[in-house]
Design a protein around this motif. Structure first.
Motif, PDB file in Angstrom:
ATOM      1  N   SER A 161       5.224  -4.922  10.992  1.00 50.22           N
ATOM      2  CA  SER A 161       5.359  -3.579  10.201  1.00 50.22           C
ATOM      3  C   SER A 161       5.639  -2.774  11.331  1.00 50.22           C
ATOM      4  CB  SER A 161       4.356  -3.207   9.167  1.00 50.22           C
ATOM      5  OG  SER A 161       3.056  -3.472   9.813  1.00 50.22           O
ATOM      6  N   ILE A 212      10.764  -6.475   8.227  1.00 48.99           N
ATOM      7  CA  ILE A 212       9.542  -5.978   8.697  1.00 48.99           C
ATOM      8  C   ILE A 212       9.158  -4.883   7.686  1.00 48.99           C
ATOM      9  CG2 ILE A 212       9.286  -6.763  11.200  1.00 48.99           C
ATOM     10  CD1 ILE A 212      10.252  -3.995  11.790  1.00 48.99           C
ATOM     11  N   LYS A 213       8.002  -4.748   7.459  1.00 46.25           N
ATOM     12  CA  LYS A 213       7.459  -3.570   6.473  1.00 46.25           C
ATOM     13  C   LYS A 213       7.598  -2.329   7.047  1.00 46.25           C
ATOM     14  CE  LYS A 213       4.397  -4.645   3.409  1.00 46.25           C
ATOM     15  NZ  LYS A 213       3.023  -4.765   2.859  1.00 46.25           N
ATOM     16  N   TYR A 216       8.775  -4.423   0.975  1.00 48.35           N
ATOM     17  CA  TYR A 216       8.724  -4.063   2.427  1.00 48.35           C
ATOM     18  C   TYR A 216       8.648  -2.549   2.738  1.00 48.35           C
ATOM     19  CZ  TYR A 216      10.586  -8.999   3.492  1.00 48.35           C
ATOM     20  OH  TYR A 216      10.763 -10.248   3.645  1.00 48.35           O
ATOM     21  N   GLN A 253       5.708   0.432   2.326  1.00 47.39           N
ATOM     22  CA  GLN A 253       4.397   0.700   2.289  1.00 47.39           C
ATOM     23  C   GLN A 253       4.146   2.368   2.246  1.00 47.39           C
ATOM     24  OE1 GLN A 253       0.650  -1.378   3.934  1.00 47.39           O
ATOM     25  NE2 GLN A 253       0.520   0.578   4.998  1.00 47.39           N
TER      26      GLN A 253
END
Length: 725
Positions: free
Chosen positions: A490, A546-547, A579, A581
Motif C-alpha cells: 500500500s 496496491i492499496k 484498494y 483506505q
C-alpha cells in the motif's frame, strides 16, 4: 522475587493444614487406646453419617461446578472431573446409607456393602485422577457433556448389581473384631501407590500452576494418610477410623478448592487484573491527551477547555502570556529533537520555579509555553513578571558538551481588552510573541496592528483558490511495507503545494486554511480521484494492484454527499473499493453520532477505515468498538523515542496489544532507524512506513523504482532475519 513471594504465600496457606495433621497424628500415636470409643458406641453411626454428608456435599459440589462451567470452558478434562466426582458422590452416598447401623437400604445394612462402596469410590478416585492427568486436553462439543455425565449413573447401577447380587460375588473386605482383610489392605495400598504416582506427575506442573498443584498435592497427602488409617483400625469405634475420615474429608475439600480456584477464582482474578490494566492504560491515554509528552505540562486541549470554563466566571481582567524559546527550531534542526526536548524541559522547570502556583503553565504543540493569569492588577505587574522569566534564562543550559542560551520571546494578550473569546485571546498572545523578538525587551503586549499576519493568511487563502486550477498542487506517495511479505502492499497519498512565488508550502500551513475556508472539499475530492486513478495507471504499467490510503479531513466528514462522491470516484476510476483506505484522525471521533453513521456508510462501500496518528488525541476508547475501524496508525512521535523512552515503548506495546485483541491491523509511521524497525518486528507489528524504506515520491519515480524499493525493503528485512529472500 515474585516467585519467592508466591511460594511463601502458599507455605503460609498450608500452615493450618500442617498443624491439623500434626495434632491428629499425635492423638493417634499417643492416645489411641485411651480414645477408643470416646464418642460413645451409640453415636458412631451419627458421626459417620455427618462426616459422609460433608464428603458427599463436597464431591457433589465439584461435579455441579464442573457441569455448570463445561459449556463455557468446553474442556474434556473439566468434563471428566465432573463425571468422576459425580460417580464418587453417588458411591459415597451408597456407602453412607449401607453403613452398619443405618436403617434398611435395599437389604439390611452390613459392613460388606458399605466397605465395598467405599473401596470402589477410593480406587475410582485415584484411577480417574491418573487418567485425567495423562489425557491430552482438548475442546469438546456441548452435546458431549450429556454422554459423559450419563456414565456415573451407569457405573453406580453396575456397582449395585455387583454388590447386591442374590449370591455374594465379592469377598468381604472387613471382618468384625479382626479389622480389614488382606484384600482390602492390598486394594487400599494400591490406591496409595497410584496416589504417589499422581504426586510425581503433579511436580512438573508446579511452576506453571503452583497454587492448583499445591492444593492437589496436599489432597494426595491427606488421602494417603486416610488410606493408612483405614488399613490399621480394628473397628468403627477405633479413633483411627474417625481420624481417617477427617483426613478423607480434608482431601476432598482441597480437591474442591483446586477446582474452584481453576474455574472461578483464577479467571475472576485475571478479569480484575485486566480491568485494572485497562483502567491504568485509559488513565495514561487521558493524561497524554491533556499533557505535553516532553514536559508533562497541560497542553492546548487542556488550556482551551479551562479557558472555556473559567474565562467568564468573574469580570476581573485576565492575561495570557505566550512564551517562545528563541531559535528552538534551529536547535531542533541542527542538534536534533533529543537535545531540543532536553532544553524545553529545562526551560519548563525554570518557568515553574519563577511562576506562582496559582498561575497555570501550559505547553502548546508548536513548542510554545502559555501562562494563564486569572486576575491582573495592572500591566506593570505583567511586565515585571515577564522580566523575572527572562532573568531566569540568563544562565546557560548545559546539554552534555553543548552550552545553550534559552532566551525568551513573550507576548501578552488581555481579557477583555484584546479579545472576548478564548481562541482569539491565545492567538493574539501568539501574534505578540512572534513580534516580541524584534524589540530589546523581548516582551510585547498585543496590538491590533499585529493582525497583519491575518492579511497574509488571507492572501495565501486566495492563492489556494487558484492552486488547483493552476496545477500547483500535486501528490507524492510514501510506500507502506508489509513486514510478513516483505513487499509494498500500500501507499499513502500526501498532498503538496509548490507556490509559483513562495515556493514549497507546508501542508501544515495550507491544510488548516483549506479547512477554514471550505476549500478542503474540492481539494479533498481531487486528491481522492487522483490517487485512485494513479493506482489504476500503475496497474496498466505492469505494477501489481496496491492499496492507496487517503486522508479525510474533518470538513470532508461533514460533507453532505461524501459517501456518494467517493462511490462516484471509485466508479469513474474503475478502482475496486477494497484498494482504497480512508484515514481519519482521532480528534474527529469526538462527534460519535455523526461519525458512526458516516463511517458505516463508507464501510458499506467496501473501503477500509484507518485511524491516523492514533494516541496523539483523546476521545473515549469506546469508538474503537462503535466505529467500523480496520486499522490503527501509530504516530511517529511514539516511534521516535521508542528505544529511549519507556513511556512511549509502553504505549506502543499497549496499542499493538489492543489492536491484536480487537483484530485491527496496525501501521507504524516514521520508521527512520533499523533499531525502531527491529523492535516493531519483535512486537509483531504488521506494516510500517518511513524514510528507512522510502520518502514520499512522485508517482512516476515510484513506478520506475518500484522493484528497487521493494528489493531494498527485502534486504533490510533479510538483515534482520525476518525471512529468507
Amino acid at each position: 522475587m515474585w516467585k519467592l513471594n508466591e511460594d511463601f504465600s502458599l507455605f503460609k496457606q498450608g500452615i493450618p493444614y500442617i498443624i491439623l495433621s500434626l495434632v491428629l497424628l499425635m492423638i493417634m500415636s499417643f492416645w489411641s487406646e485411651q480414645l477408643y470409643g470416646i464418642f460413645g458406641e451409640n453415636n458412631y453411626v451419627t458421626l459417620h453419617l455427618m462426616m459422609e454428608i460433608l464428603i458427599i456435599v463436597v464431591t457433589m459440589s465439584i461435579a455441579i461446578q464442573s457441569w455448570l462451567i463445561s459449556p463455557y470452558i468446553l474442556s474434556n478434562r473439566a468434563l471428566y472431573i465432573g463425571a468422576l466426582f459425580l460417580t464418587i458422590s453417588l458411591l459415597e452416598s451408597a456407602h453412607a446409607l449401607s453403613y452398619k447401623g443405618m436403617p434398611y437400604f435395599i437389604t439390611e445394612s452390613t459392613t460388606y456393602a458399605a466397605t465395598w462402596f467405599y473401596m470402589l469410590a477410593r480406587l475410582l478416585l485415584s484411577i480417574g485422577c491418573f487418567f485425567i492427568l495423562i489425557v491430552k486436553e482438548k475442546q469438546i462439543s456441548t452435546s458431549y457433556r450429556w454422554l459423559i455425565f450419563s456414565l456415573p449413573f451407569i457405573t453406580i447401577i453396575g456397582c449395585f448389581v455387583l454388590i447386591y447380587a442374590p449370591t455374594q460375588i465379592l469377598p468381604s473386605l472387613f471382618i468384625e473384631g479382626d479389622g480389614p482383610t488382606i484384600l482390602k489392605n492390598i486394594l487400599q495400598y494400591s490406591a496409595v501407590i497410584l496416589q504417589v504416582i499422581i504426586m510425581l506427575i503433579l511436580l512438573k506442573y508446579f511452576k506453571y500452576a503452583p497454587k492448583i498443584t499445591f492444593l492437589l498435592f496436599g489432597s494426595s497427602i491427606y488421602l494417603i494418610f486416610a488410606d493408612i488409617f483405614f488399613t490399621i483400625y480394628r473397628d468403627v469405634y477405633d479413633i483411627k477410623n474417625f481420624i481417617g475420615h477427617i483426613f478423607q474429608l480434608c482431601a476432598y475439600y482441597l480437591l474442591f478448592r483446586a477446582m474452584y480456584f481453576s474455574s472461578i477464582e483464577k479467571p475472576f482474578q485475571q478479569l480484575l487484573d485486566t480491568q485494572a490494566n485497562l483502567e491504568r492504560s485509559r488513565e495514561k491515554m487521558h493524561f497524554m491527551a491533556y499533557h505535553n509528552e516532553v514536559t508533562n505540562l497541560p497542553n492546548e486541549r487542556y488550556l482551551m477547555e479551562l479557558l472555556k470554563r473559567n474565562l467568564y466566571i468573574s469580570k476581573s481582567e485576565k492575561a495570557i502570556l505566550a512564551i517562545e524559546i528563541e531559535r528552538i527550531a534551529t536547535i531542533k534542526a541542527s542538534l536534533g529533537s533529543t537535545y531540543a526536548d532536553q532544553l524545553i524541559n529545562m526551560v519548563a522547570q525554570r518557568l515553574r520555579d519563577v511562576l506562582p502556583e496559582k498561575y497555570l503553565l501550559c505547553m502548546l504543540r508548536e513548542d510554545y509555553f502559555v501562562v494563564v493569569i486569572d486576575e491582573v492588577n495592572n500591566e506593570h505587574h505583567l511586565t515585571q513578571l515577564s522580566q523575572q522569566l527572562q532573568d531566569a534564562m540568563l544562565a546557560s543550559f548545559q546539554l552534555q558538551h553543548f552550552s545553550l542560551n534559552g532566551n525568551l520571546n513573550i507576548g501578552i494578550a488581555l481579557f477583555p481588552a484584546d479579545a472576548y473569546k478564548e481562541e482569539e485571546l491565545v492567538r493574539f498572545a501568539l501574534y505578540a510573541m512572534h513580534e516580541a523578538g524584534k524589540v530589546p525587551s523581548h516582551t510585547l503586549f498585543y496590538e491590533s496592528s499585529m493582525s497583519s499576519k491575518i492579511t497574509e493568511k488571507l492572501i495565501l487563502e486566495n492563492d489556494l483558490h487558484f492552486a488547483l486550477d493552476n496545477h500547483e498542487l500535486f501528490i507524492e506517495y510514501q510506500p507502506q511495507i508489509d513486514l510478513q511479505a516483505g513487499k509494498i502492499t500500500s501507499v499513502e497519498a500526501l498532498i503538496r503545494w509548490r507556490h509559483p512565488k513562495k515556493g514549497w508550502i507546508s501542508p501544515g500551513d495550507f491544510i488548516p486554511i483549506a479547512e477554514e475556508s471550505g476549500l478542503i472539499i474540492p481539494i479533498g475530492q481531487w486528491v481522492l480521484e487522483t490517487a485512485c486513478r494513479q493506482v489504476k495507471q500503475w496497474e496498466q504499467a505492469g505494477l501489481p494492484l496496491i492499496k492507496v490510503a487517503v486522508n479525510l479531513s474533518l470538513g470532508q466528514l461533514f460533507q453532505q454527499n461524501l459517501v456518494e462522491m467517493i462511490q462516484d470516484v471509485l466508479e469513474r476510476t474503475g478502482l475496486e473499493s477494497r484498494y482504497l483506505q480512508l484515514e481519519i484522525t482521532e480528534s474527529m471521533t469526538i462527534n460519535i453520532d455523526h461519525m458512526t453513521t458516516v463511517l458505516h456508510q463508507l464501510k458499506a462501500l467496501g473501503v477500509t477505515i484507518a485511524v491516523d496518528d492514533f494516541g496523539t488525541g483523546y476521545s473515549s476508547l469506546s469508538y474503537l468498538k462503535d466505529f467500523p475501524i480496520d486499522c490503527l496508525k501509530i504516530d511517529r512521535s511514539f516511534i521516535r523515542k521508542i528505544q529511549t523512552d519507556s513511556t512511549d515503548k509502553a504505549l506502543v506495546d499497549m496499542i499493538l496489544s489492543m489492536a491484536k485483541h480487537l483484530r485491527l491491523k496496525v501501521v507504524a509511521e516514521g520508521i527512520e532507524e533499523v533499531e525502531q524497525l527491529s523492535y516493531l518486528i519483535a512486537s509483531h507489528c504488521e506494516t510500517v512506513q518511513g524514510y528507512l524504506f522510502s520518502k514520499p515520491l512522485p508517482p512516476e519515480v515510484l513506478q520506475e523504482n518500484y522493484d528497487i524499493l521493494q528489493q531494498n525493503a527485502r534486504t533490510i528485512l533479510k538483515n534482520l532475519s525476518v525471512f529468507e529472500v
